[in-house]
Design a protein around this motif. Structure first.
Motif, mmCIF file in Angstrom:
data_model
loop_
_atom_site.group_PDB
_atom_site.id
_atom_site.type_symbol
_atom_site.label_atom_id
_atom_site.label_comp_id
_atom_site.label_asym_id
_atom_site.label_seq_id
_atom_site.Cartn_x
_atom_site.Cartn_y
_atom_site.Cartn_z
ATOM 1 N N UNK A 1 -5.318 5.110 -8.894
ATOM 2 C CA UNK A 1 -6.429 4.289 -8.374
ATOM 3 C C UNK A 1 -7.664 5.125 -8.024
ATOM 4 N N UNK A 2 -8.791 4.439 -7.997
ATOM 5 C CA UNK A 2 -10.077 5.082 -7.694
ATOM 6 C C UNK A 2 -10.254 5.162 -6.176
ATOM 7 N N UNK A 3 -10.898 6.243 -5.703
ATOM 8 C CA UNK A 3 -11.131 6.414 -4.259
ATOM 9 C C UNK A 3 -12.284 5.513 -3.785
ATOM 10 N N UNK A 4 -12.465 5.458 -2.448
ATOM 11 C CA UNK A 4 -13.512 4.604 -1.852
ATOM 12 C C UNK A 4 -14.897 5.053 -2.303
ATOM 13 N N UNK A 5 -15.105 6.363 -2.370
ATOM 14 C CA UNK A 5 -16.403 6.894 -2.812
ATOM 15 C C UNK A 5 -16.718 6.455 -4.243
ATOM 16 N N UNK A 6 -15.712 6.509 -5.127
ATOM 17 C CA UNK A 6 -15.942 6.117 -6.523
ATOM 18 C C UNK A 6 -16.195 4.618 -6.658
ATOM 19 N N UNK A 7 -15.566 3.818 -5.784
ATOM 20 C CA UNK A 7 -15.838 2.365 -5.782
ATOM 21 C C UNK A 7 -17.309 2.120 -5.442
ATOM 22 N N UNK A 8 -17.782 2.834 -4.415
ATOM 23 C CA UNK A 8 -19.192 2.720 -4.012
ATOM 24 C C UNK A 8 -20.111 3.244 -5.124
ATOM 25 N N UNK A 9 -19.724 4.364 -5.720
ATOM 26 C CA UNK A 9 -20.551 4.978 -6.774
ATOM 27 C C UNK A 9 -20.663 4.066 -7.990
ATOM 28 N N UNK B 1 -19.289 4.441 9.315
ATOM 29 C CA UNK B 1 -17.892 4.043 9.095
ATOM 30 C C UNK B 1 -17.775 2.556 8.785
ATOM 31 N N UNK B 2 -18.627 1.731 9.441
ATOM 32 C CA UNK B 2 -18.595 0.290 9.186
ATOM 33 C C UNK B 2 -19.010 -0.018 7.745
ATOM 34 N N UNK B 3 -20.043 0.704 7.282
ATOM 35 C CA UNK B 3 -20.506 0.496 5.906
ATOM 36 C C UNK B 3 -19.461 0.967 4.875
ATOM 37 N N UNK B 4 -18.714 2.019 5.218
ATOM 38 C CA UNK B 4 -17.682 2.546 4.307
ATOM 39 C C UNK B 4 -16.401 1.699 4.312
ATOM 40 N N UNK B 5 -16.193 0.935 5.393
ATOM 41 C CA UNK B 5 -14.927 0.205 5.593
ATOM 42 C C UNK B 5 -14.565 -0.712 4.414
ATOM 43 N N UNK B 6 -15.462 -1.565 3.888
ATOM 44 C CA UNK B 6 -15.069 -2.454 2.770
ATOM 45 C C UNK B 6 -14.621 -1.692 1.517
ATOM 46 N N UNK C 1 -10.103 0.410 -1.933
ATOM 47 C CA UNK C 1 -9.351 1.571 -2.425
ATOM 48 C C UNK C 1 -7.902 1.523 -1.951
ATOM 49 N N UNK C 2 -7.719 1.066 -0.669
ATOM 50 C CA UNK C 2 -6.372 0.969 -0.106
ATOM 51 C C UNK C 2 -5.526 -0.051 -0.873
ATOM 52 N N UNK C 3 -6.135 -1.216 -1.155
ATOM 53 C CA UNK C 3 -5.423 -2.258 -1.916
ATOM 54 C C UNK C 3 -5.053 -1.763 -3.313
ATOM 55 N N UNK C 4 -5.992 -1.083 -3.942
ATOM 56 C CA UNK C 4 -5.725 -0.532 -5.284
ATOM 57 C C UNK C 4 -4.577 0.479 -5.263
ATOM 58 N N UNK C 5 -4.524 1.258 -4.187
ATOM 59 C CA UNK C 5 -3.463 2.260 -4.053
ATOM 60 C C UNK C 5 -2.100 1.592 -3.896
ATOM 61 N N UNK C 6 -2.067 0.513 -3.081
ATOM 62 C CA UNK C 6 -0.805 -0.217 -2.891
ATOM 63 C C UNK C 6 -0.307 -0.807 -4.214
ATOM 64 N N UNK C 7 -1.247 -1.389 -4.951
ATOM 65 C CA UNK C 7 -0.886 -1.959 -6.271
ATOM 66 C C UNK C 7 -0.363 -0.861 -7.199
ATOM 67 N N UNK C 8 -1.030 0.290 -7.153
ATOM 68 C CA UNK C 8 -0.627 1.427 -7.998
ATOM 69 C C UNK C 8 0.781 1.911 -7.655
#
Length: 456
Positions: A258-266, A296-301, A306-313
């Protein structure tokens, strides 16, 4: 009878002559120019029609010919296309074979083969035959009867100079039968001594052959093991080189990381920044700086995604591992079953071989026992009436039909025997009966002699 007088010829009038002349003039008058033109036009039209018809027929013939030629050309083109396709396939096969050959050329074993292996089977057989000829010990010993015959041959020939080979052998056989056991004893003892020496030589040769076979087998195993080691080393080196050159092929069924939170934002920001016609390096720098400046609030979504994608992975990976383990287990089971089947086949083959070997041994033993128990001096049973007839018939058939096969000869003889009358068969029956009587007398004499020897 009064004759009737012919009527007198009447003279034609001048008016009638004039009328006839006028008629002739009317007939002889030429046609008008309009009617002649019509006739000419009709004739020319008919000619044109005929010409057109012939032209049409010729055109049809030419059309058929052109169609046939086109069909032939199409077939030729199709065949050429097939040939080209076959050539392509053959070229691909040749390329594959060339690659294999190149790989084989790369593998150069360093082996030292034994000298004994260089000889072929045919050469070894020739060598063995030469040894047997040169060495008299390897020859089979002559029997007691043959030893006696060698001594008595010249004497019998002197007594019967006109006798041929068959007659002399018959005389010698009769004399041998009349000999006593004491007279035969020295020849039998000599035969036994020669036989023991011969058997010792053969046993020695057999032992040497077995030893040589074992030695050759060991050498072959050693050479094979050396070759295997060299080949395995070669394969390992080749695999290492291939690993360096080519990366491992990824499994397409394996789930992607799965892709990390930074890559989702990017990924979200990249589209907007690319619209501003900015370069890839600039986009990467800008997204990195923006991500650092985010709270942190802006990064949270993005982190939640990323967390959901990791669980699925992780779930997908567990399923993938489970299926992989099941496949490995099934492969192992199949291999084990195949091994069991092969072992069973091998055991069955071994059992069959052992059975055949035992049967052959038993047959040989029974033959040996029979040959040992049979006395050479014992009189043999005479031929039957059918066999006596077959001897005569065989000679006649050989003269009548030279080069005929034995099987056909036997069938013809059996047919002729069936076709024979009772009177003709009676001749052979009487001959067989006489021979049987003589055989019985010889048997009685033989049995009496044996009884006398055993009692004495």
């Amino acid at each position: 009878m009064a004759t009737i007088a012919d009527p007198a010829p009447t003279k034609k009038s001048r008016n009638s002559r004039k009328a006839l002349k006028e008629k002739n003039e009317i007939v002889e008058t030429p046609l008008s120019p309009v009617s002649s033109a019509k006739e000419k036009s009709v004739k020319s039209f008919e000619k044109d029609l005929l010409e057109m018809q012939t032209m049409l027929e010729n055109m049809k013939i030419e059309k058929d010919k052109t169609e046939e030629l086109l069909k032939e050309k199409d077939e030729i083109l199709r065949k050429k296309e097939e040939e080209l396709e076959n050539r392509d396939v053959e070229q691909e096969k040749l390329k594959v074979e060339l690659k294999k050959l190149q790989k084989m050329r790369e593998f150069k074993p360093n082996m030292t083969f034994a000298c004994g292996q260089s000889l072929t089977q045919a050469e070894q057989e020739k060598m063995n035959k030469k040894k047997k000829k040169d060495c008299p010990e390897t020859k089979r010993p002559s029997t007691s009867y043959i030893l006696w015959c060698k001594e008595q041959w010249n004497e019998v020939k002197k007594e019967n100079p006109e006798a041929d080979f068959k007659e002399t052998t018959n005389i010698l056989g009769a004399k041998w039968k009349s000999l006593s056991a004491e007279e035969k004893k020295p020849y039998e003892e000599k035969y036994q001594v020669d036989k023991e020496a011969y058997l010792q030589v053969i046993a020695k040769e057999k032992r040497e052959k077995e030893a040589m076979k074992l030695l050759e087998g060991d050498q072959k195993q050693k050479t094979a093991m050396e070759l295997l080691d060299q080949y395995l080393n070669f394969v390992q080196e080749a695999e290492q080189d291939n690993k360096k050159k080519n990366k491992k092929q990824k499994d397409p069924l394996k789930p992607k990381h799965p892709v990390s939170a930074f890559l989702v934002y990017a990924n979200e920001r990249r589209a907007a920044l690319r619209e501003e016609n900015k370069k890839v390096v600039e986009v990467a720098k800008m997204t990195g700086e923006e991500w650092k400046n985010l709270s942190d609030k802006q990064k949270a979504p993005y982190e939640e995604v990323a967390k959901k994608n990791k669980e699925i992975y992780l779930q997908a990976m567990e399923e993938y591992k489970r299926t992989k383990e099941e496949e490995d287990m099934s492969q192992k089971k199949e291999e084990e079953e195949l091994l069991k089947l092969r072992k069973q086949e091998a055991l069955q083959l071994l059992k069959k071989k052992e059975k055949t070997d035992n049967l052959i041994k038993k047959k040989k033993e029974t033959k040996k026992k029979k040959n040992e128990n049979v006395d050479p001096n014992k009189p043999k049973k005479p031929a039957s009436s059918f066999f006596l007839f077959s001897k005569d018939a065989r000679k006649n058939l050989a003269e009548e039909r030279p080069g005929i096969h034995n099987s056909t000869v036997t069938t013809l003889i059996s047919v002729k025997w069936k076709e024979l009358g009772e009177e003709e068969k009676q001749i052979y029956n009487e001959k067989a009966a006489k021979l049987m009587e003589a055989y019985k007398k010889e048997l009685e004499d033989y049995n009496n002699k044996n009884a006398a020897i055993t009692s004495g």
